[in-house]
Design an enzyme around this catalytic site. Structure first.
Site, short mmCIF file in Angstrom:
data_model
loop_
_atom_site.label_atom_id
_atom_site.label_comp_id
_atom_site.label_asym_id
_atom_site.label_seq_id
_atom_site.Cartn_x
_atom_site.Cartn_y
_atom_site.Cartn_z
N LYS A 194 6.37 -10.56 -20.93
CA LYS A 194 7.69 -10.96 -20.43
C LYS A 194 8.04 -12.38 -20.85
O LYS A 194 7.20 -13.28 -20.83
CB LYS A 194 7.70 -10.91 -18.90
CG LYS A 194 7.63 -9.51 -18.30
CD LYS A 194 7.75 -9.61 -16.78
CE LYS A 194 7.34 -8.34 -16.07
NZ LYS A 194 8.27 -7.22 -16.25
N GLY A 221 4.61 -1.81 -11.69
CA GLY A 221 4.19 -3.20 -11.64
C GLY A 221 3.09 -3.39 -10.65
O GLY A 221 1.92 -3.09 -10.90
N SER A 222 3.46 -3.84 -9.48
CA SER A 222 2.47 -4.18 -8.46
C SER A 222 1.84 -2.93 -7.85
O SER A 222 0.77 -3.00 -7.25
CB SER A 222 3.15 -5.01 -7.38
OG SER A 222 4.03 -5.95 -7.97
N ASP A 237 1.65 -2.88 -15.33
CA ASP A 237 1.44 -4.33 -15.28
C ASP A 237 -0.05 -4.63 -15.10
O ASP A 237 -0.68 -4.06 -14.21
CB ASP A 237 2.17 -4.94 -14.07
CG ASP A 237 3.66 -5.13 -14.33
OD1 ASP A 237 4.12 -4.76 -15.42
OD2 ASP A 237 4.34 -5.67 -13.44
N ARG A 294 21.02 5.69 -10.50
CA ARG A 294 22.21 6.51 -10.18
C ARG A 294 23.47 5.85 -10.71
O ARG A 294 24.37 6.52 -11.21
CB ARG A 294 22.32 6.72 -8.67
CG ARG A 294 21.32 7.74 -8.14
CD ARG A 294 21.81 8.32 -6.82
NE ARG A 294 20.85 9.26 -6.25
CZ ARG A 294 20.78 10.55 -6.58
NH1 ARG A 294 21.60 11.04 -7.49
NH2 ARG A 294 19.91 11.33 -6.00
N GLY A 327 9.60 -1.05 -8.12
CA GLY A 327 9.40 -0.43 -6.82
C GLY A 327 8.60 0.86 -6.80
O GLY A 327 8.38 1.44 -5.75
N GLY A 383 8.05 -5.90 -7.31
CA GLY A 383 7.13 -6.47 -6.33
C GLY A 383 7.49 -6.15 -4.89
O GLY A 383 6.95 -6.73 -3.96
#
Lengths: 193, 294
Positions: B81, B235-236, B24, B165, B214, B153
């Site tokens: 997005k 992402g973050s 990102d 999973r 995550g 995030g």
């Protein structure tokens, strides 16, 4: 019994490995110089050339692959073709200089410009048709005197060879066609005897 | 036939992104850092998910000016997005020439009943999922790539693990079923039987299966790859950390060499501050992005 290595740092190595399985040929995914040394030929798959260069250099594979290509067959598709080219036009990007061709990256445009079209292939003296899959593909913009063109899309050369090295801008591994992979296997066999 | 060619091209690009890291970014400068670090693609955003979370309000498609600046800065694919069900945002993104559209729960959903009919587009789509049924519904709508939702995030990998999973065990279960059980299973999964049959036959999803939501460390990336992800979205985790360039490179190496634990250990050293994580229980149910979409 030959072993075909498939560079698996990044890209569509899975699809090339499936091709090898279809042809009943032993293949192994290559992520290190030690693994590379156990192979009789190497396929450098499609992917992102900047990422591949980065990973090859970071983990000291750059020189190993270049040395490998001096003596053993290497087939580069798409990003792989960019990697083994002699030069990249309009960009400051390093390459392995294994085949005397100049390549232009993303020559057709972005993903919305990716396409599938009939291409002409001349592998064993006769001109045949084949499905050509081009994804954010590069173009071979010029070839040296010792390079033989083997396939064309309209007037563009899309597959070329020089001695042990084979470079293609399209993706036979994404189709059911095995002819190009078969041709590369023959190259490996010839290089061994 | 035209459709078969179109989906081959879409899945084809997803195949090219395997074994890589998609990052990102919010500026051309960050995009360049990502490319130099070895990202296979960047996701062009106005705000990264952690900031969307902090900022609140309605999160929409990015300003086209930001997307264009990022497209200009890098040669790798640029993704962007759109809101769930917001096909007009998707049309804008396609007009901008983005290489992949993420119909994403990170943005505020625009349609509570329907996702975008992705078959109508030339540009490929990636969609998030929490389980096999959700993955197969998105594939039936034309998605060319599936990713776990995780909890964007959050800096917390637990949801991505739960979702990966769930997908993997769902696939394993399908491969054990008899053909006579597939219609019933399709009903349970809420997915078309044709796609269910295809997954049983292949033993995997018919499109590449990536992971998102995550990932903050090289070990997180290795974990997701070992659980069956074929590429990792970060992402973050990168640009909210102390040293983005170094962390980005480390996560790229750990994704490629995810089974080389000495290497993962080496690249994990001295990365500085990771992003601050949030426990999922501390996120109010209404703010959990993974619950958006169906």
């Amino acid at each position: 019994m030959i072993t075909v290595g498939i560079l698996a740092l990044q890209g569509d190595f899975d699809r090339h490995q499936q091709k090898m399985a279809t042809l009943s040929v032993k293949s192994r995914l290559v992520r290190t110089a030690v693994q590379l040394a156990q192979c009789d030929g190497l396929i450098i798959p499609g992917g992102e050339s900047t990422t591949l260069i980065n990973l090859l250099k970071k983990h000291t594979m750059w020189d190993s692959v270049r040395r490998f290509g001096k003596t053993k067959p290497v087939y580069g598709t798409c990003a792989g073709c960019i990697l083994i080219a002699d030069s990249i036009v309009e960009m400051d990007q390093d390459s392995l200089h294994l085949i005397d061709i100049s390549v232009q990256r993303n020559a057709y445009g972005r993903q919305v410009d990716s396409f599938i079209d009939d291409v002409k292939v001349q592998l064993n003296g006769t001109l045949d048709s084949m499905e050509g899959v081009f994804i954010r593909a590069p173009k071979i913009v010029s070839i040296g005197a010792n390079v033989t063109p083997l396939a064309w899309h309209n007037d563009d050369i899309i597959l070329a060879e020089q001695a042990n090295i084979l470079a293609g801008t399209f993706h036979p591994e994404l189709t059911d066609d095995v002819r190009i992979h078969h041709y590369f296997l023959r190259k490996i066999q010839k290089s061994m005897y | 036939m035209q459709d078969a060619k179109a989906i081959k091209l879409k899945i084809g690009l997803a195949e090219m992104l395997k074994g890589g890291v998609i990052m990102d970014v919010t500026t051309a400068e960050q995009a360049k850092i990502a490319e130099d670090a070895g990202a296979v693609a960047v996701m062009a955003l106005e705000r990264i998910p952690a900031d969307i979370r902090a900022y609140g309000g309605v999160a929409r498609m990015s300003d086209p000016a930001i997307i264009k600046a990022i497209q200009k800065a890098v040669s790798i694919p640029v993704m962007a997005k759109c809101r769930i069900g917001h096909f007009a945002e998707a049309q804008v993104l396609e007009a901008l020439g983005v290489d992949f559209i993420d119909e994403s729960e990170v943005l505020t959903p625009a349609d509570e009943a329907y996702h975008v009919n992705k078959w109508e587009f030339k540009v490929p789509f990636v969609c998030g999922c929490r389980n096999l049924g959700e993955a197969l519904r998105r594939i039936a709508e034309g998605a060319a790539m599936i990713r776990t939702k995780g909890e964007a995030g959050s800096g917390n990998i637990v949801e991505a693990v739960r979702h990966m999973r769930a997908v993997q065990s769902g696939i394993k279960r399908l491969t054990t079923l008899g053909d006579e059980e597939l219609v019933g299973e399709a009903k349970n999964l809420g997915a078309p039987v044709e796609v269910v049959r295809q997954v049983k036959k292949l033993g995997k999803l018919p499109v590449p299966n990536f992971s998102a939501g995550g990932v903050a460390t090289p070990a997180d990336a290795s974990l997701m790859m070992q659980l069956g992800a074929e590429t990792v979205f970060v992402g973050s985790g990168i640009f909210k950390s102390g040293d983005p360039a170094k962390r980005a490179k480390a996560i790229v190496s750990a994704t490629t060499h995810y089974m080389d634990f000495d290497l993962v250990a080496r690249v994990s050293e001295g990365l500085g501050e990771a992003m601050v994580g949030i426990e999922i229980e501390k996120i109010p149910a209404a703010d959990r992005m993974a619950e958006r979409g169906w």
